[in-house]
Scaffold this motif. Structure first.
Motif, mmCIF file in Angstrom:
data_model
loop_
_atom_site.group_PDB
_atom_site.id
_atom_site.type_symbol
_atom_site.label_atom_id
_atom_site.label_comp_id
_atom_site.label_asym_id
_atom_site.label_seq_id
_atom_site.Cartn_x
_atom_site.Cartn_y
_atom_site.Cartn_z
ATOM 1 N N CYS A 1 50.077 56.090 43.463
ATOM 2 C CA CYS A 1 48.703 56.492 43.799
ATOM 3 C C CYS A 1 47.681 55.673 43.007
ATOM 4 O O CYS A 1 46.556 55.472 43.461
ATOM 5 C CB CYS A 1 48.460 57.972 43.471
ATOM 6 S SG CYS A 1 49.342 59.121 44.524
ATOM 7 N N CYS A 2 48.052 55.265 41.803
ATOM 8 C CA CYS A 2 47.144 54.479 40.966
ATOM 9 C C CYS A 2 47.289 52.981 41.200
ATOM 10 O O CYS A 2 46.316 52.229 41.147
ATOM 11 C CB CYS A 2 47.396 54.780 39.495
ATOM 12 S SG CYS A 2 47.002 56.478 39.045
ATOM 13 N N LEU A 3 48.536 52.559 41.455
ATOM 14 C CA LEU A 3 48.780 51.117 41.593
ATOM 15 C C LEU A 3 48.076 50.515 42.813
ATOM 16 O O LEU A 3 47.411 49.473 42.708
ATOM 17 C CB LEU A 3 50.290 50.847 41.680
ATOM 18 C CG LEU A 3 50.674 49.376 41.875
ATOM 19 C CD1 LEU A 3 50.210 48.514 40.715
ATOM 20 C CD2 LEU A 3 52.186 49.233 42.082
ATOM 21 N N VAL A 4 48.228 51.148 43.957
ATOM 22 C CA VAL A 4 47.719 50.558 45.205
ATOM 23 C C VAL A 4 46.195 50.332 45.174
ATOM 24 O O VAL A 4 45.727 49.248 45.536
ATOM 25 C CB VAL A 4 48.173 51.406 46.419
ATOM 26 C CG1 VAL A 4 47.430 51.020 47.685
ATOM 27 C CG2 VAL A 4 49.686 51.233 46.608
ATOM 28 N N PRO A 5 45.398 51.310 44.720
ATOM 29 C CA PRO A 5 43.954 51.040 44.624
ATOM 30 C C PRO A 5 43.615 49.925 43.629
ATOM 31 O O PRO A 5 42.674 49.164 43.841
ATOM 32 C CB PRO A 5 43.381 52.381 44.147
ATOM 33 C CG PRO A 5 44.367 53.408 44.616
ATOM 34 C CD PRO A 5 45.700 52.729 44.469
ATOM 35 N N GLN A 6 44.402 49.825 42.549
ATOM 36 C CA GLN A 6 44.122 48.772 41.570
ATOM 37 C C GLN A 6 44.427 47.397 42.151
ATOM 38 O O GLN A 6 43.695 46.437 41.904
ATOM 39 C CB GLN A 6 44.939 49.023 40.297
ATOM 40 C CG GLN A 6 44.556 48.104 39.149
ATOM 41 C CD GLN A 6 43.090 48.225 38.771
ATOM 42 O OE1 GLN A 6 42.604 49.310 38.519
ATOM 43 N NE2 GLN A 6 42.363 47.112 38.767
ATOM 44 N N ILE A 7 45.496 47.311 42.944
ATOM 45 C CA ILE A 7 45.819 46.032 43.603
ATOM 46 C C ILE A 7 44.725 45.674 44.611
ATOM 47 O O ILE A 7 44.330 44.509 44.726
ATOM 48 C CB ILE A 7 47.178 46.118 44.343
ATOM 49 C CG1 ILE A 7 48.309 46.429 43.363
ATOM 50 C CG2 ILE A 7 47.458 44.818 45.103
ATOM 51 C CD1 ILE A 7 48.747 45.297 42.526
ATOM 52 N N ALA A 8 44.221 46.669 45.321
ATOM 53 C CA ALA A 8 43.142 46.399 46.285
ATOM 54 C C ALA A 8 41.939 45.800 45.563
ATOM 55 O O ALA A 8 41.342 44.813 46.023
ATOM 56 C CB ALA A 8 42.755 47.685 47.019
ATOM 57 N N ASN A 9 41.574 46.372 44.417
ATOM 58 C CA ASN A 9 40.478 45.817 43.613
ATOM 59 C C ASN A 9 40.792 44.395 43.161
ATOM 60 O O ASN A 9 39.937 43.511 43.215
ATOM 61 C CB ASN A 9 40.244 46.667 42.356
ATOM 62 C CG ASN A 9 39.451 47.915 42.656
ATOM 63 O OD1 ASN A 9 38.968 48.117 43.764
ATOM 64 N ND2 ASN A 9 39.313 48.776 41.654
ATOM 65 N N ALA A 10 42.005 44.215 42.675
ATOM 66 C CA ALA A 10 42.408 42.906 42.157
ATOM 67 C C ALA A 10 42.312 41.843 43.253
ATOM 68 O O ALA A 10 41.849 40.726 43.013
ATOM 69 C CB ALA A 10 43.834 42.977 41.613
ATOM 70 N N GLN A 11 42.724 42.209 44.452
ATOM 71 C CA GLN A 11 42.678 41.236 45.548
ATOM 72 C C GLN A 11 41.237 40.941 45.964
ATOM 73 O O GLN A 11 40.892 39.811 46.289
ATOM 74 C CB GLN A 11 43.499 41.750 46.736
ATOM 75 C CG GLN A 11 45.001 41.710 46.427
ATOM 76 C CD GLN A 11 45.871 42.332 47.499
ATOM 77 O OE1 GLN A 11 45.462 43.290 48.156
ATOM 78 N NE2 GLN A 11 47.083 41.814 47.658
ATOM 79 N N ARG A 12 40.397 41.983 45.930
ATOM 80 C CA ARG A 12 38.988 41.798 46.292
ATOM 81 C C ARG A 12 38.313 40.821 45.334
ATOM 82 O O ARG A 12 37.471 40.029 45.721
ATOM 83 C CB ARG A 12 38.278 43.156 46.279
ATOM 84 C CG ARG A 12 36.974 43.206 47.008
ATOM 85 C CD ARG A 12 36.634 44.637 47.455
ATOM 86 N NE ARG A 12 36.618 45.571 46.343
ATOM 87 C CZ ARG A 12 35.566 45.767 45.529
ATOM 88 N NH1 ARG A 12 34.457 45.101 45.718
ATOM 89 N NH2 ARG A 12 35.623 46.645 44.551
ATOM 90 N N LEU A 13 38.712 40.867 44.053
ATOM 91 C CA LEU A 13 38.111 39.975 43.053
ATOM 92 C C LEU A 13 38.949 38.722 42.824
ATOM 93 O O LEU A 13 38.755 38.015 41.837
ATOM 94 C CB LEU A 13 37.902 40.739 41.736
ATOM 95 C CG LEU A 13 36.566 41.452 41.604
ATOM 96 C CD1 LEU A 13 35.432 40.450 41.343
ATOM 97 C CD2 LEU A 13 36.216 42.338 42.777
ATOM 98 N N GLU A 14 39.906 38.491 43.717
ATOM 99 C CA GLU A 14 40.726 37.277 43.694
ATOM 100 C C GLU A 14 41.456 37.064 42.375
ATOM 101 O O GLU A 14 41.476 35.954 41.823
ATOM 102 C CB GLU A 14 39.867 36.054 44.046
ATOM 103 C CG GLU A 14 39.281 36.191 45.444
ATOM 104 C CD GLU A 14 38.341 35.032 45.826
ATOM 105 O OE1 GLU A 14 38.112 34.154 44.985
ATOM 106 O OE2 GLU A 14 37.856 35.039 46.970
ATOM 107 N N CYS A 15 42.041 38.121 41.851
ATOM 108 C CA CYS A 15 42.889 37.987 40.665
ATOM 109 C C CYS A 15 44.175 37.264 41.042
ATOM 110 O O CYS A 15 44.601 37.287 42.203
ATOM 111 C CB CYS A 15 43.237 39.364 40.096
ATOM 112 S SG CYS A 15 41.806 40.251 39.445
#
Lengths: 219, 219
Positions: free
Chosen positions: A172-186
């Motif tokens: 539940c925590c990982l997936v939203p964090q990955i979405a953020n990371a991808q949005r900011l091109e990590c």
């Protein structure tokens, strides 16, 4: 149940996934974090949550007054206690602590540093450049997710999901964090375990319908 | 039990209080966050905790292998499940969520922003001045504690402590945060509730002996 939330808030996203995994129906009440100087800061919203943060979940207590719950992880623990099946945490205390530690490593060590109000302070008060702001974002996100990748690999407890083959609190925590990371091109290129888990999660309806783009307030 | 910790780490301080409240004996294993480039970053320590953060608690599982637990709130939840009396959380799910939300508002919304590694990044990478660094620290600390003061006042659930007259999880988080706030000279003058609770806590042996100055690695 009502979920006061913002489509792009990753803390809100966590709770949406948990509600969906437990098959609990809820109504979304949008709180726009950018419009009108931030709807989460209005006196009306602060009556619900003095912190001025999303999400807030309301649930019937049975005595006519709704329970008003804040902080995404406290909300998910509440759901776990009140609506225990399907479980989002394993059975034994050591495994539960492990899954909670994964969730907290995101909720405490990554997400707070990249929150909207923090990025604003960096730009407005400390006058840092757009480039430095993005480097800050990527630094904490990449460092935190790399630690989680190492944790998952060394613990040897992941299966299809962070813990075994049933999705739970850490997912539940990982997936939203990955979405953020991808949005900011990590750079997520050296994180095979978490990306594999992310893909497995997103293939599930409970995760897919919780995504920011699928919310009523999505822009 | 062994607690890998640093005397001044407020996350370690939370766990020390919880262990003391439950009357559990533990051995402190000092991990110096500043010496030798940070003992928490050595390969040896990273085998215990890939995140490279304190605290870590080890406990006997009964099968010969110790359980190795990270993240202060996950550790305290583990203690609550494994050693339930005296309880650090109330009985019913709504009250438990409330107490957890207070703890998380410190652990997620204040503490991560004022962590050593974050302050270092501000100074070393973003080249901000000492004055701006201290303003940053005070901003998040004062804003977060002011929100907690409002929360405690509006919820009307505090007694001698954050929830009623028995010290619990929220108090374990509050007292170390106040210690940090005082060390950095934050303005706590308009926070009568949290300061009253802080005083009540520090009058208890469980809190007093957990204080940074009382630890074997105190400087």
């Amino acid at each position: 149940m009502q979920l006061y939330s913002y489509f792009r808030s990753s803390a809100s996203y966590r709770v949406r996934i948990a509600l969906n995994l437990k098959g609990l129906a809820f109504e979304t009440v949008p709180v726009h974090l950018l419009r009108n100087g931030g709807e989460q800061l209005t006196p009306e919203y602060r009556k619900l949550n003095a912190d001025g943060l999303v999400p807030v979940l309301t649930d019937e207590k049975g005595d006519g007054e709704p329970a008003v719950l804040a902080q995404s992880l406290a909300i998910i623990e509440y759901l776990e206690e009140k609506y225990p099946r399907p479980a989002l945490l394993p059975d034994n205390p050591v495994d539960r602590a492990y899954v909670r530690s994964l969730a907290l490593s995101i909720a405490c060590d990554i997400h707070p540093l990249n929150n909207l109000r923090v990025l604003r302070y960096l730009v407005r008060n400390l006058k840092i450049s757009e480039e430095d702001k993005n480097s800050w974002y990527r630094h904490w996100c990449e460092q935190g997710l790399a630690a989680m990748e190492r944790n998952l690999a060394s613990a040897g407890k992941s299966g299809l999901f962070c813990f075994g083959d049933i999705p739970g609190l850490a997912d539940c925590c990982l997936v939203p964090q990955i979405a953020n990371a991808q949005r900011l091109e990590c750079d997520l290129s050296n994180m095979p375990t978490i990306m594999r888990i992310n893909d497995a999660c997103l293939a599930l309806e409970a995760f897919a319908t919780a995504a920011p783009a699928r919310q009523p307030d999505a822009e």
